[in-house]
Design a protein around this motif. Structure first.
Motif, PDB file in Angstrom:
ATOM      1  N   THR A 116      12.306  -5.365  11.327  1.00  0.00           N
ATOM      2  CA  THR A 116      12.250  -4.044  11.942  1.00  0.00           C
ATOM      3  C   THR A 116      11.090  -3.240  11.371  1.00  0.00           C
ATOM      4  N   GLU A 117      10.297  -2.701  12.239  1.00  0.00           N
ATOM      5  CA  GLU A 117       9.201  -1.799  11.874  1.00  0.00           C
ATOM      6  C   GLU A 117       9.682  -0.379  12.153  1.00  0.00           C
ATOM      7  N   ASP A 118       9.762   0.462  11.117  1.00  0.00           N
ATOM      8  CA  ASP A 118      10.290   1.812  11.314  1.00  0.00           C
ATOM      9  C   ASP A 118       9.206   2.855  11.582  1.00  0.00           C
ATOM     10  N   ASN A 119       7.955   2.410  11.621  1.00  0.00           N
ATOM     11  CA  ASN A 119       6.831   3.285  11.948  1.00  0.00           C
ATOM     12  C   ASN A 119       6.652   4.460  10.979  1.00  0.00           C
ATOM     13  N   SER A 120       7.156   4.316   9.758  1.00  0.00           N
ATOM     14  CA  SER A 120       6.963   5.391   8.784  1.00  0.00           C
ATOM     15  C   SER A 120       5.521   5.455   8.289  1.00  0.00           C
ATOM     16  N   PHE A 121       4.775   4.375   8.468  1.00  0.00           N
ATOM     17  CA  PHE A 121       3.341   4.381   8.202  1.00  0.00           C
ATOM     18  C   PHE A 121       2.637   4.350   9.547  1.00  0.00           C
ATOM     19  N   GLY A 122       2.022   5.467   9.902  1.00  0.00           N
ATOM     20  CA  GLY A 122       1.333   5.580  11.186  1.00  0.00           C
ATOM     21  C   GLY A 122      -0.047   6.182  11.021  1.00  0.00           C
ATOM     22  N   THR A 123      -0.512   6.862  12.050  1.00  0.00           N
ATOM     23  CA  THR A 123      -1.881   7.382  12.075  1.00  0.00           C
ATOM     24  C   THR A 123      -2.170   8.327  10.910  1.00  0.00           C
ATOM     25  N   HIS A 124      -1.291   9.300  10.681  1.00  0.00           N
ATOM     26  CA  HIS A 124      -1.522  10.263   9.602  1.00  0.00           C
ATOM     27  C   HIS A 124      -1.554   9.565   8.248  1.00  0.00           C
ATOM     28  N   GLU A 125      -0.666   8.597   8.063  1.00  0.00           N
ATOM     29  CA  GLU A 125      -0.604   7.890   6.789  1.00  0.00           C
ATOM     30  C   GLU A 125      -1.841   7.031   6.575  1.00  0.00           C
ATOM     31  N   PHE A 134      -4.920   7.568   7.683  1.00  0.00           N
ATOM     32  CA  PHE A 134      -6.050   8.408   7.292  1.00  0.00           C
ATOM     33  C   PHE A 134      -5.857   9.008   5.909  1.00  0.00           C
ATOM     34  N   GLU A 135      -4.617   9.279   5.531  1.00  0.00           N
ATOM     35  CA  GLU A 135      -4.348   9.718   4.158  1.00  0.00           C
ATOM     36  C   GLU A 135      -4.771   8.643   3.169  1.00  0.00           C
ATOM     37  N   LEU A 136      -4.433   7.386   3.459  1.00  0.00           N
ATOM     38  CA  LEU A 136      -4.814   6.283   2.582  1.00  0.00           C
ATOM     39  C   LEU A 136      -6.331   6.176   2.475  1.00  0.00           C
ATOM     40  N   CYS A 137      -7.025   6.243   3.611  1.00  0.00           N
ATOM     41  CA  CYS A 137      -8.483   6.116   3.589  1.00  0.00           C
ATOM     42  C   CYS A 137      -9.131   7.283   2.850  1.00  0.00           C
ATOM     43  N   GLU A 138      -8.545   8.466   2.972  1.00  0.00           N
ATOM     44  CA  GLU A 138      -9.070   9.604   2.224  1.00  0.00           C
ATOM     45  C   GLU A 138      -8.897   9.397   0.727  1.00  0.00           C
ATOM     46  N   GLN A 139      -7.761   8.844   0.330  1.00  0.00           N
ATOM     47  CA  GLN A 139      -7.564   8.567  -1.096  1.00  0.00           C
ATOM     48  C   GLN A 139      -8.532   7.495  -1.596  1.00  0.00           C
ATOM     49  N   LEU A 140      -8.796   6.499  -0.758  1.00  0.00           N
ATOM     50  CA  LEU A 140      -9.713   5.423  -1.137  1.00  0.00           C
ATOM     51  C   LEU A 140     -11.172   5.855  -1.050  1.00  0.00           C
ATOM     52  N   GLY A 141     -11.446   6.890  -0.256  1.00  0.00           N
ATOM     53  CA  GLY A 141     -12.817   7.305  -0.035  1.00  0.00           C
ATOM     54  C   GLY A 141     -13.601   6.321   0.815  1.00  0.00           C
ATOM     55  N   CYS A 142     -12.912   5.662   1.762  1.00  0.00           N
ATOM     56  CA  CYS A 142     -13.562   4.620   2.569  1.00  0.00           C
ATOM     57  C   CYS A 142     -13.631   5.024   4.036  1.00  0.00           C
ATOM     58  N   LEU A 186       0.811  -1.213   0.000  1.00  0.00           N
ATOM     59  CA  LEU A 186       0.000   0.000   0.000  1.00  0.00           C
ATOM     60  C   LEU A 186       0.847   1.266   0.000  1.00  0.00           C
ATOM     61  N   TYR A 187       1.981   1.202   0.709  1.00  0.00           N
ATOM     62  CA  TYR A 187       2.784   2.400   0.958  1.00  0.00           C
ATOM     63  C   TYR A 187       4.215   2.169   0.500  1.00  0.00           C
ATOM     64  N   VAL A 188       4.697   3.072  -0.353  1.00  0.00           N
ATOM     65  CA  VAL A 188       6.072   2.954  -0.852  1.00  0.00           C
ATOM     66  C   VAL A 188       6.921   4.154  -0.465  1.00  0.00           C
ATOM     67  N   PRO A 241       5.173   5.153  -8.870  1.00  0.00           N
ATOM     68  CA  PRO A 241       4.232   6.281  -8.811  1.00  0.00           C
ATOM     69  C   PRO A 241       3.376   6.232  -7.553  1.00  0.00           C
ATOM     70  N   ASN A 242       3.291   7.384  -6.870  1.00  0.00           N
ATOM     71  CA  ASN A 242       2.561   7.435  -5.617  1.00  0.00           C
ATOM     72  C   ASN A 242       2.025   8.842  -5.374  1.00  0.00           C
ATOM     73  N   VAL A 243       1.061   8.915  -4.493  1.00  0.00           N
ATOM     74  CA  VAL A 243       0.548  10.198  -4.012  1.00  0.00           C
ATOM     75  C   VAL A 243       0.710  10.199  -2.504  1.00  0.00           C
ATOM     76  N   ASN A 244       1.570  11.070  -2.011  1.00  0.00           N
ATOM     77  CA  ASN A 244       1.873  11.130  -0.578  1.00  0.00           C
ATOM     78  C   ASN A 244       2.278   9.764  -0.030  1.00  0.00           C
ATOM     79  N   GLY A 245       3.008   9.012  -0.838  1.00  0.00           N
ATOM     80  CA  GLY A 245       3.541   7.724  -0.405  1.00  0.00           C
ATOM     81  C   GLY A 245       2.673   6.530  -0.723  1.00  0.00           C
ATOM     82  N   MET A 246       1.398   6.747  -1.104  1.00  0.00           N
ATOM     83  CA  MET A 246       0.490   5.628  -1.377  1.00  0.00           C
ATOM     84  C   MET A 246       0.587   5.243  -2.854  1.00  0.00           C
TER      85      MET A 246
END
Length: 515
Positions: A110-119, A121-129, A45-47, A54-59
């Motif tokens: 190792t989990e670097d936590n680069s995908f967290g709460t803000h990310e 909600f960004e994903l869900c906003e892009q998905l519209g879900c 989901l996140y790159v 190609p991505n939008v804000n990492g997605m």
């Protein structure tokens, strides 16, 4: 002719009472699950914003667009087992300062936590879900969970709301669903039902609803498959109304998890190399979810006869052995027509129990277990399961109508693992269009079907199908070996239509009716 023989062949009749509505199919029944597990979040989901992909804000753009086309209604995050070792404060703020941790549940990476709460909600906003956040009960505190809800949802002055603003988000997000722990009978703390029930009562108290116009739907952690004692205990202890006006007591939903696979609890078997015996073993277990849901529903009916609490099947799907050469902790598996039929069967069952089931989330959305999408670097493919969800999307927010089959037999190898030859569900949308979804579980035999409407006549019909040999799957070398196709081999009649459904197939009709 509605039964008997046509051209010397047995005909199965599908009766549809288009005028009798039996319940409403929540869109969330077609929900999905994303966990920090293997390559689901990262690579799937996140790159990241600096990726060559190609991505939008990492997605990932390709993945997001495919999921939007499939009409994802809700996404669950961050777990799964990962939820009960996830500490949300490690995943906010500048990424270079976020804490790293070891993902002890899944592969020891190792989990670097680069995908967290803000990310998320960004994903869900892009998905519209809609959003479904799972909180940490197993290793987290009440304060930690309460502050997370405050961080996400408070539009006011407070330490957590101010911190959210400092981290770049002025307005709060909407948390549609909040799960209080995950599988607390197992990886979420190995708790007894009595112990978890008391913890649930305490933790849910502090899931504050700061915006009364956007209530948070609170989900109590439910049973593992057929653990009916768990359901009875948590309902006995938690379905008590703290105030006369609170009809739901301490919960809005109760989860249940159920996985289909070969030999429950033992060797699951290859995702791609199997014969008829394994085919029917898996599909009989997929059918087994109906008895599990009915027995849990009966317990829920005892405490909640008005069905105010929703049953949330927030983990389901096929669990096979991982693909050879991959990290066992990543749960990466291929996806064949066996998985497509499992999806079709399960979704039809959920539709038919929509009076109690309000959400179901297949596990998991990308690169893990029964995924709808697989990725490999810049490449992406759609699995057979994706195509089933894409065809079934028309059931979302529609009304279930009465339907039944006559003349269908059983098929299988072992007497104890026989399944119906054909299975269906039918809904009608707000425009009066019927969606009919059928599965032919036979590995070789096509079936002649006569579809009969009660009063109306079909004016216009279109259809789509996914079919192939039982072991067929899409690879990065052959990404469209199994795909969704137009189905035109049907004939309109005065009462409905007739057609032959191929072996090993999932078929969807859209029927516009006269008048």
């Amino acid at each position: 002719m509605t039964e008997g023989k046509r051209r010397g062949r047995k005909v199965i009749t599908l009766y549809i009472n288009e005028n009798k509505k039996l319940g409403h199919i929540n869109p969330e029944i077609y929900g999905h699950f994303s966990e920090h597990l293997g390559r689901c979040i990262y690579e799937g989901l996140y790159v990241g914003e600096n990726s060559e992909i190609p991505n939008v804000n990492g997605m990932r753009t390709d993945v997001v667009e495919a999921l939007k086309e499939m009409k994802v209604p809700v996404l669950r995050w961050p777990g799964g087992c990962f939820a009960d070792e996830y500490h949300w404060k490690d995943g906010v703020g500048p990424k270079e300062k976020r804490k790293k941790m070891v993902n002890t549940n899944w592969g020891g990476v190792t989990e670097d936590n680069s995908f967290g709460t803000h990310e998320f909600f960004e994903l869900c906003e892009q998905l519209g879900c809609k959003t479904y956040v799972n909180g940490n009960v197993g290793s987290g505190s009440v304060q930690e969970m309460s502050e997370w809800v405050e961080y996400m949802t408070l539009d006011g002055v407070s330490p957590m709301a101010d911190w959210r603003r400092e981290n770049g988000r002025e307005k709060p997000w909407r948390v549609d669903y909040f799960g209080v722990g995950n599988e607390n009978w197992g990886c979420g703390g190995n708790m007894t039902p009595d112990y978890y029930a008391q913890l649930y009562r305490r933790y849910q108290t502090y899931i504050r609803c700061y915006d009364r116009t956007a209530p948070i739907f609170k989900i109590c952690g439910g049973a593992n498959a057929d653990d009916y004692e768990w359901t009875d205990t948590v309902l006995r202890e938690c379905f008590r109304s703290p105030a006369p006006a609170d009809a739901h007591g301490f919960m809005d939903g109760l989860s249940v998890h159920y996985y289909a696979g070969v030999e429950k609890g033992l060797h699951k078997g290859s995702a791609t190399e199997f014969g008829e015996e394994a085919w029917f073993n898996t599909l009989s277990r997929a059918y087994g979810i109906e008895e599990v849901l009915m027995r849990h529903s009966a317990i829920m009916d005892h405490y909640d006869p008005e069905k105010k609490i929703g049953m949330m099947v927030d983990e389901w799907g096929c669990w096979h052995d991982v693909e050879p050469g991959t990290n066992p902790g990543f749960l990466y598996q291929q996806n064949t027509m066996r998985d497509a039929l499992t999806a079709g069967v399960s979704l039809n069952i959920f539709n038919k129990h929509c009076d109690r089931i309000k959400m179901a989330c297949i596990a998991q959305i990308v690169n893990v277990l029964q995924s709808v999408i697989l990725t490999e670097g810049k490449k992406m493919l759609l699995t057979p399961t994706y195509h089933v969800f894409h065809m079934y999307k028309y059931h979302q927010d529609a009304d279930l109508v009465e339907s039944w089959l006559e003349g269908a037999g059983k098929t299988g190898v072992k007497e104890t693992e026989m399944v119906p030859e054909v299975q269906e569900s039918v809904s009608v949308d707000e425009n009066g269009v019927l969606t009919v979804t059928l599965n032919n579980l036979c590995t070789e035999a096509e079936k002649e079907i006569e579809l009969v409407l009660t009063k109306k006549k079909p004016a216009h019909v279109s259809a789509r199908i996914v079919h192939g040999k039982m072991q067929a799957y899409n690879s990065f070398e052959e990404p469209e070996r199994v795909t969704e196709e137009d189905f035109t081999d049907f004939r309109l009649t005065d009462r409905g239509l007739t057609f032959t459904i191929p072996a090993c197939s999932v078929l969807m009709f859209r029927v516009e009716m006269e008048g």
